[in-house]
Design an enzyme around this catalytic site. Structure first.
Site, PDB file in Angstrom:
ATOM      1  N   LEU A 183       0.816  -1.205   0.000  1.00 56.69           N
ATOM      2  CA  LEU A 183       0.000   0.000   0.000  1.00 56.69           C
ATOM      3  C   LEU A 183       0.852   1.259   0.000  1.00 56.69           C
ATOM      4  CD1 LEU A 183      -2.815  -0.921   2.566  1.00 56.69           C
ATOM      5  CD2 LEU A 183      -3.035  -0.736   0.079  1.00 56.69           C
ATOM      6  N   ASP A 202       1.531  14.326  16.767  1.00 58.74           N
ATOM      7  CA  ASP A 202       1.972  14.492  15.378  1.00 58.74           C
ATOM      8  C   ASP A 202       0.760  14.657  14.457  1.00 58.74           C
ATOM      9  OD1 ASP A 202       3.849  14.803  13.385  1.00 58.74           O
ATOM     10  OD2 ASP A 202       4.102  12.651  13.016  1.00 58.74           O
ATOM     11  N   VAL A 204       3.810  -0.612   4.405  1.00 60.79           N
ATOM     12  CA  VAL A 204       2.434  -0.928   4.777  1.00 60.79           C
ATOM     13  C   VAL A 204       1.853  -1.793   3.666  1.00 60.79           C
ATOM     14  CG1 VAL A 204       0.150  -0.036   5.339  1.00 60.79           C
ATOM     15  CG2 VAL A 204       2.194   1.240   6.032  1.00 60.79           C
ATOM     16  N   GLY A 209       7.626   3.974   3.559  1.00 66.04           N
ATOM     17  CA  GLY A 209       8.050   5.184   4.244  1.00 66.04           C
ATOM     18  C   GLY A 209       9.386   4.982   4.905  1.00 66.04           C
TER      19      GLY A 209
END
Length: 485
Positions: free
Chosen positions: A19, A140, A27, A22
């Site tokens: 998906l 965050d 993911v 990073g």
């Protein structure tokens, strides 16, 4: 990532595809064979665990995310189902959200309409109110960590740096994303829930103005956040009401004590502002308002700061008989609760046509409740007193005509498509594909929204075209549509 690098299984979960990737890891879209459902499986990169992260901070952060989000169960927060390790790979299993980050929907230089900004902010505040009450501070909050589904539901994700309970960051550590961090985060001080509210204020500023309030290098951003106040939103977008300047200033106050005391308090303030006539805008800009209002309605009375007191609502135009609106409000209240009055009155200010009123209200409901309301609306309005004696010059004549004919309204027309409309789903999808070139993943949602309000295909294309801010892009989009027709 190559196919060879993609595992076929992690733990009990079958891996279907990547998906996203990073800095921390990958993911995957995975499948839970026990519950037979798709899930999102987030992993930590092996090299981080093996070499780059000798202190173990990365794995600790990963576990912290599972613990923080795992204790939260709210419709506006991504649900965590499981955490585990398999062959040196640590992973978190989360609900699969078929959507995109809010950052992909925010075009630089393009301010969102007020109703859309309120729509996203209300859901964010509802999520934060719940998380904070559970003792979790996200730390965050930023558009990239706010997932948006095609139906307009916002979900807060990525609790990797969240603070749980009374645990505090060691002095001197800065945690967060610089352009969204509160002054106390930059100073490495202990933070509480009000740090998230500052970050939410930055998100709101970005939505209202199309600009970031604090830009530059991390050092420059730190200086601005700690010492400089950004320009008022109304200085950038002159149409914004002064009350929004005050709301943004309060959210971005340097001292936590000067901000909203809680997300619930801010949400109550937002609700009060949202029903002000000065804050109302064109119906075309509303995206799935049911989620926006239900977000505040889902909070307990003590959390919103609003008990049984009635919600202030705009006045309906004189063309609407009060007894008619009262009937409709009572019916809608069975699905929406006390917010029904607000939705009916707002819709009544935007149309004096009964089927259109029903369509707007139906669009504010989730799919599971929409058909039931449409059927009840048709029965309810079909039984209204005959108003055909009203003269054509009367301001309520169109309402009277609609009331006399409403029993013939089909579910399709109640859903927002005119009976004589030539807009079929294939045409909507074809336009959405062309629109996506200019607006990205939100194109499908915009096309569906505008189709509900257009009387014919030409009007539909015009409405969609108006959503593109750049004139040159609008021209190319129109050419693409015309050449395919």
């Amino acid at each position: 990532m190559s196919n060879e690098a993609t595992p076929t299984r992690i733990g009990k979960y079958r891996i279907d595809r990547v998906l996203g990737t990073g800095a921390m890891g990958v993911v995957y879209l995975a499948f839970d064979p026990h519950l037979e459902r798709p899930v999102a499986l987030k992993t930590v990169r092996r090299e981080l665990l093996a070499g780059e992260d000798t202190s173990g901070d990365m794995l600790l952060r990963f576990r912290n995310e599972a613990r923080a989000a795992g204790r939260l169960a709210h419709p506006n927060i991504v649900t965590v189902h499981d955490f585990g390790e398999d062959g040196g790979t640590a992973y978190i299993v989360m609900e699969y959200v078929a959507g995109h980050g809010l950052d992909t929907l925010l075009v630089p230089g393009h301010a969102l309409p007020l109703s859309e900004a309120f729509h996203w902010l209300a859901q964010l505040l509802a999520a934060l109110a719940y998380a904070h009450e559970a003792g979790v501070v996200h730390r965050d909050i930023k558009p990239a960590n706010l997932l948006v589904t095609a139906a307009g539901l916002l979900k807060v994700a990525d609790f990797g740096v969240a603070r749980i309970g009374s645990s505090a960051t060691s002095s001197g550590w800065m945690i967060g994303t610089p352009s969204y961090m509160s002054p106390e985060q930059f100073e490495g001080e202990s933070v509480d829930a009000r740090a998230d509210l500052f970050s939410a204020g930055v998100v709101l500023y970005r939505m209202l103005t199309g600009r970031q309030p604090f830009v530059g290098s991390p050092a420059t951003i730190r200086q601005k956040i700690i010492k400089d106040a950004p320009a008022r939103p109304s200085e950038i977008v002159s149409a914004l009401p002064p009350a929004l300047d005050a709301m943004v200033a309060k959210a971005l106050a340097r001292r936590p004590d000067d901000r909203f005391g809680s997300a619930a308090e801010w949400l109550a303030s937002l609700r009060s502002l949202a029903v002000s006539p000065a804050a109302a805008d064109d119906d075309r800009t509303i995206v799935t308002p049911s989620v926006y209002w239900s977000a505040s309605a889902s909070l307990p009375a003590h959390a919103t700061g609003v008990g049984p007191a009635p919600v202030p609502v705009p006045s309906a135009p004189p063309s609407w008989p009060p007894e008619m609106l009262a009937r409709i409000e009572r019916q809608l209240a069975t699905q929406m609760g006390p917010l029904a009055s607000l939705l009916v009155r707002r819709a009544a200010t935007q149309t004096n046509d009964l089927p259109t009123l029903g369509a707007q209200l139906a669009a504010a409901l989730p799919d599971t409740a929409r058909l039931e309301f449409e059927q009840a609306f048709a029965r309810l309005t079909a039984g209204l007193p005959d108003m055909s004696t009203m003269t054509s010059s009367s301001p309520g004549s169109r309402v009277a005509t609609a009331a006399a004919k409403v029993s013939a309204v089909s579910p399709a027309s109640a859903a927002g498509t005119s009976p004589d409309s030539a807009i079929d789903q294939a045409s909507i999808d074809a336009v959405a594909v062309k629109l996506a070139v200019y607006l990205g993943p939100i194109a499908k949602m915009i096309a569906s929204r505008e189709a509900r309000h257009a009387a014919n295909f030409d009007e539909f294309v015009q409405r969609v075209e108006d959503c593109i801010t750049d004139p040159a892009q609008r021209g190319r989009f129109r050419h693409d549509v015309d050449s395919s027709g």
